[in-house]
Design a protein around this motif. Structure first.
Motif, PDB file in Angstrom:
ATOM      1  N   ASN A 182       0.854  -1.182   0.000  1.00 48.02           N
ATOM      2  CA  ASN A 182       0.000   0.000   0.000  1.00 48.02           C
ATOM      3  C   ASN A 182       0.895   1.240   0.000  1.00 48.02           C
ATOM      4  OD1 ASN A 182      -1.859   2.002   0.476  1.00 48.02           O
ATOM      5  ND2 ASN A 182      -2.709   1.087   2.328  1.00 48.02           N
ATOM      6  N   ALA A 183       1.265   1.690  -1.192  1.00 49.99           N
ATOM      7  CA  ALA A 183       2.200   2.810  -1.335  1.00 49.99           C
ATOM      8  C   ALA A 183       2.006   3.449  -2.707  1.00 49.99           C
ATOM      9  CB  ALA A 183       3.644   2.330  -1.175  1.00 49.99           C
ATOM     10  N   PRO A 184       2.391   4.717  -2.852  1.00 50.27           N
ATOM     11  CA  PRO A 184       2.098   5.459  -4.084  1.00 50.27           C
ATOM     12  C   PRO A 184       3.095   5.205  -5.210  1.00 50.27           C
ATOM     13  CG  PRO A 184       3.249   6.870  -2.557  1.00 50.27           C
ATOM     14  CD  PRO A 184       3.031   5.567  -1.831  1.00 50.27           C
ATOM     15  N   PRO A 185       2.713   5.565  -6.429  1.00 47.34           N
ATOM     16  CA  PRO A 185       3.685   5.593  -7.526  1.00 47.34           C
ATOM     17  C   PRO A 185       4.827   6.533  -7.167  1.00 47.34           C
ATOM     18  CG  PRO A 185       1.461   5.753  -8.389  1.00 47.34           C
ATOM     19  CD  PRO A 185       1.360   5.905  -6.899  1.00 47.34           C
ATOM     20  N   LEU A 219       7.389   6.405  -0.409  1.00 48.91           N
ATOM     21  CA  LEU A 219       8.091   6.099  -1.650  1.00 48.91           C
ATOM     22  C   LEU A 219       9.109   4.997  -1.424  1.00 48.91           C
ATOM     23  CD1 LEU A 219       8.611   9.616  -3.271  1.00 48.91           C
ATOM     24  CD2 LEU A 219       6.955   7.847  -3.877  1.00 48.91           C
ATOM     25  N   GLY A 220       9.686   4.972  -0.227  1.00 46.85           N
ATOM     26  CA  GLY A 220      10.619   3.896   0.104  1.00 46.85           C
ATOM     27  C   GLY A 220       9.935   2.540   0.050  1.00 46.85           C
ATOM     28  N   MET A 221       8.697   2.487   0.508  1.00 50.85           N
ATOM     29  CA  MET A 221       7.932   1.247   0.422  1.00 50.85           C
ATOM     30  C   MET A 221       7.763   0.831  -1.036  1.00 50.85           C
ATOM     31  SD  MET A 221       4.970   2.152   3.250  1.00 50.85           S
ATOM     32  CE  MET A 221       4.158   0.538   3.231  1.00 50.85           C
ATOM     33  N   SER A 222       7.488   1.801  -1.886  1.00 51.86           N
ATOM     34  CA  SER A 222       7.322   1.511  -3.317  1.00 51.86           C
ATOM     35  C   SER A 222       8.619   1.004  -3.928  1.00 51.86           C
ATOM     36  CB  SER A 222       6.859   2.773  -4.051  1.00 51.86           C
ATOM     37  OG  SER A 222       5.599   3.189  -3.595  1.00 51.86           O
ATOM     38  N   PHE A 223       9.728   1.666  -3.598  1.00 54.09           N
ATOM     39  CA  PHE A 223      11.015   1.251  -4.164  1.00 54.09           C
ATOM     40  C   PHE A 223      11.352  -0.189  -3.788  1.00 54.09           C
ATOM     41  CE2 PHE A 223      13.263   4.337  -6.605  1.00 54.09           C
ATOM     42  CZ  PHE A 223      12.702   5.560  -6.291  1.00 54.09           C
ATOM     43  N   VAL A 224      11.137  -0.554  -2.539  1.00 51.58           N
ATOM     44  CA  VAL A 224      11.420  -1.925  -2.104  1.00 51.58           C
ATOM     45  C   VAL A 224      10.589  -2.915  -2.904  1.00 51.58           C
ATOM     46  CG1 VAL A 224      11.205  -3.562  -0.194  1.00 51.58           C
ATOM     47  CG2 VAL A 224      12.158  -1.292   0.225  1.00 51.58           C
ATOM     48  N   THR A 225       9.298  -2.652  -3.001  1.00 52.13           N
ATOM     49  CA  THR A 225       8.390  -3.573  -3.668  1.00 52.13           C
ATOM     50  C   THR A 225       8.665  -3.687  -5.162  1.00 52.13           C
ATOM     51  OG1 THR A 225       6.684  -3.009  -2.049  1.00 52.13           O
ATOM     52  CG2 THR A 225       5.964  -4.116  -4.070  1.00 52.13           C
ATOM     53  N   LEU A 226       8.816  -2.555  -5.823  1.00 55.16           N
ATOM     54  CA  LEU A 226       9.011  -2.580  -7.274  1.00 55.16           C
ATOM     55  C   LEU A 226      10.396  -3.091  -7.650  1.00 55.16           C
ATOM     56  CD1 LEU A 226       7.173   0.750  -8.167  1.00 55.16           C
ATOM     57  CD2 LEU A 226       6.293  -1.599  -8.243  1.00 55.16           C
ATOM     58  N   SER A 227      11.370  -2.895  -6.790  1.00 58.37           N
ATOM     59  CA  SER A 227      12.690  -3.479  -7.040  1.00 58.37           C
ATOM     60  C   SER A 227      12.628  -4.997  -6.960  1.00 58.37           C
ATOM     61  CB  SER A 227      13.709  -2.953  -6.025  1.00 58.37           C
ATOM     62  OG  SER A 227      13.953  -1.580  -6.214  1.00 58.37           O
ATOM     63  N   LEU A 228      11.796  -5.506  -6.049  1.00 58.03           N
ATOM     64  CA  LEU A 228      11.648  -6.953  -5.928  1.00 58.03           C
ATOM     65  C   LEU A 228      11.014  -7.562  -7.167  1.00 58.03           C
ATOM     66  CD1 LEU A 228      10.600  -7.297  -2.191  1.00 58.03           C
ATOM     67  CD2 LEU A 228      12.619  -8.292  -3.281  1.00 58.03           C
ATOM     68  N   ALA A 229      10.243  -6.776  -7.918  1.00 55.50           N
ATOM     69  CA  ALA A 229       9.659  -7.287  -9.163  1.00 55.50           C
ATOM     70  C   ALA A 229      10.760  -7.742 -10.113  1.00 55.50           C
ATOM     71  CB  ALA A 229       8.789  -6.219  -9.816  1.00 55.50           C
ATOM     72  N   CYS A 285       4.895  -8.544  -7.854  1.00 54.79           N
ATOM     73  CA  CYS A 285       5.216  -7.497  -6.873  1.00 54.79           C
ATOM     74  C   CYS A 285       4.687  -6.156  -7.380  1.00 54.79           C
ATOM     75  CB  CYS A 285       6.722  -7.411  -6.654  1.00 54.79           C
ATOM     76  SG  CYS A 285       7.472  -8.951  -6.095  1.00 54.79           S
ATOM     77  N   ASN A 286       3.690  -5.616  -6.717  1.00 54.52           N
ATOM     78  CA  ASN A 286       3.043  -4.393  -7.179  1.00 54.52           C
ATOM     79  C   ASN A 286       2.656  -3.501  -6.000  1.00 54.52           C
ATOM     80  OD1 ASN A 286       2.567  -5.327 -10.139  1.00 54.52           O
ATOM     81  ND2 ASN A 286       1.660  -6.964  -8.910  1.00 54.52           N
ATOM     82  N   THR A 287       2.429  -2.216  -6.300  1.00 56.27           N
ATOM     83  CA  THR A 287       1.916  -1.298  -5.287  1.00 56.27           C
ATOM     84  C   THR A 287       0.537  -0.809  -5.714  1.00 56.27           C
ATOM     85  OG1 THR A 287       2.877   0.697  -6.303  1.00 56.27           O
ATOM     86  CG2 THR A 287       4.252  -0.528  -4.735  1.00 56.27           C
ATOM     87  N   PHE A 288      -0.262  -0.371  -4.735  1.00 60.88           N
ATOM     88  CA  PHE A 288      -1.605   0.145  -5.019  1.00 60.88           C
ATOM     89  C   PHE A 288      -1.829   1.394  -4.179  1.00 60.88           C
ATOM     90  CE2 PHE A 288      -1.716  -3.123  -1.766  1.00 60.88           C
ATOM     91  CZ  PHE A 288      -2.450  -2.550  -0.733  1.00 60.88           C
TER      92      PHE A 288
END
Length: 289
Positions: A158-161, A178-188, A198-201
Motif C-alpha cells: 500500500n504505497a504510491p507511484p 516512496l521507500g515502500m514503493s522502491f522496495v516492492t518494485l525493485s523486488l519485481a 510485486c506491485n503497489t496500489f
C-alpha cells in the motif's frame, strides 16, 4: 456506512490461499483482510493493537481475525511490530507453520505524521522510515524464500507511484511511502520469472480512515470507503503474477480497466470526489509517541 458491493468486478477464487496482511486493526488493512476472506483466503491478521478496552478507537487484530473466521475461512492474529526484525521473522515462521503456506503478502502497516520539515522532530522522521520502509523491507525479506517456492504468489504494498505530492508538510511521510514503493518494485525485478507478482496500489481520493479524520484531510464529500482499496487488491490478485508485476497502480484506474463504470457506491456522499495526488492512510503507529 455499509460495505459497497460491485457486480462489475470479477472476484478471484482464493480458496486454499493464505494471506499475511500487516496493519489490520481497522481501516484499509481490515477491509483488505475481510475482502480476502470473502474471496476464500485464510488470513493472518497482524498489527500492534490487541486490546482496545482503554482506547477511544475500536479495533484489534483479534477482532479482525474473528470477523474473517465468520466469513468461513481460517484466521490467526499475530501481534507484530514491523520494525523488529526478529519479531517479523518469527511471525512469518508462525504463519507458514500454521497454514502450511503463505502465497499472498500485503504490506499495509504505515506510520503517518504530516508536518513541515521545520516542525517535525527527528524521532518522528525516524519512526516514519522505520515503520514504512524498514517494515516493508523486513516483511518482504522474511517471506522471499517461501514465496519463491510457491507456484504462484503475490507481494503487494500500500504505497504510491514514484511520482507523488511534494506539498509542504508531506516531505517525511512522502519519502517513507516512496521507500515502500522502491522496495516492492525493485523486488519485481529481483523475482522476475519466479511467478511472484510485486506491485503497489494507491487511491486517487481520500479514504475514510482514522488518519483522514484526525489530520483533517478534506471532507466527507471527498472521501471514499476503504472497500475501493480492497477491491483494487482483489483485482490485482485476479491476474497472472508472471505478467502483472512491477506495476504501481491507482485504484480507480485499475478498476475502470476491470469494467467498473460508476464509483458512486464507494463515495460517502453523492457525486464523485475530486482526485488528489497523494492520500494518507491510518496505521497502528499513526499517533505513537
Amino acid at each position: 456506512m455499509d460495505t459497497p458491493r460491485l457486480d462489475a468486478l470479477d472476484v478471484p477464487d482464493l480458496d486454499g490461499s493464505t494471506a499475511f496482511v500487516t496493519g489490520t486493526t481497522r481501516g484499509i488493512g481490515k477491509e483488505i483482510a475481510l475482502a480476502l476472506a470473502e474471496a476464500g483466503a485464510n488470513v493472518v491478521s497482524t498489527g500492534k493493537t490487541v486490546d482496545d478496552s482503554d482506547s477511544d478507537l475500536s479495533g484489534t487484530i483479534g477482532k479482525t481475525a474473528e470477523a474473517c473466521r465468520e466469513l468461513g475461512v481460517e484466521s490467526e492474529a499475530i501481534q507484530l511490530d514491523v520494525r523488529d526484525a526478529d519479531a517479523v521473522e518469527a511471525a512469518a515462521e508462525a504463519a507458514i507453520e500454521r497454514f502450511g503456506e503463505v502465497d499472498i503478502v500485503i504490506n499495509n502497516a504505515s506510520a503517518i505524521q504530516l508536518a513541515n520539515v521545520a516542525d517535525l522532530p527527528a524521532k518522528r522522521f525516524d519512526l516514519l522510515n522505520e515503520v514504512n520502509v524498514r517494515g516493508t523491507y523486513l516483511v518482504s525479506r522474511a517471506f522471499l524464500p517461501h514465496l519463491r517456492e510457491r507456484e504462484e504468489a503475490w507481494l503487494l504494498t500500500n504505497a504510491p507511484p514514484v511520482t507523488t505530492d511534494r506539498a509542504p508538510g508531506k516531505a517525511a511521510y512522502g519519502w517513507s511511502k516512496l521507500g515502500m514503493s522502491f522496495v516492492t518494485l525493485s523486488l519485481a525485478g529481483e523475482l522476475a520469472g519466479e511467478s511472484v507478482g510485486c506491485n503497489t496500489f494507491w487511491p486517487v481520493t481520500a479514504i475514510d480512515t482514522r488518519a483522514t479524520r484526525y489530520f483533517g484531510l478534506g471532507t466527507e464529500d471527498d472521501w471514499r470507503h476503504p472497500r475501493i482499496v480492497a477491491d483494487t487488491v482483489l483485482e490485482i490478485l485476479s491476474r497472472d503474477p508472471d505478467e502483472f508485476t512491477g506495476e504501481a497502480v491507482y485504484d480507480e484506474e485499475l478498476l475502470r480497466e476491470a469494467g467498473v463504470e460508476s464509483f458512486a457506491p464507494y463515495n460517502l456522499t453523492e457525486g464523485d470526489p475530486a482526485p488528489t495526488s497523494a492520500q494518507m492512510f491510518e496505521a497502528d503507529y499513526s499517533r505513537e509517541e
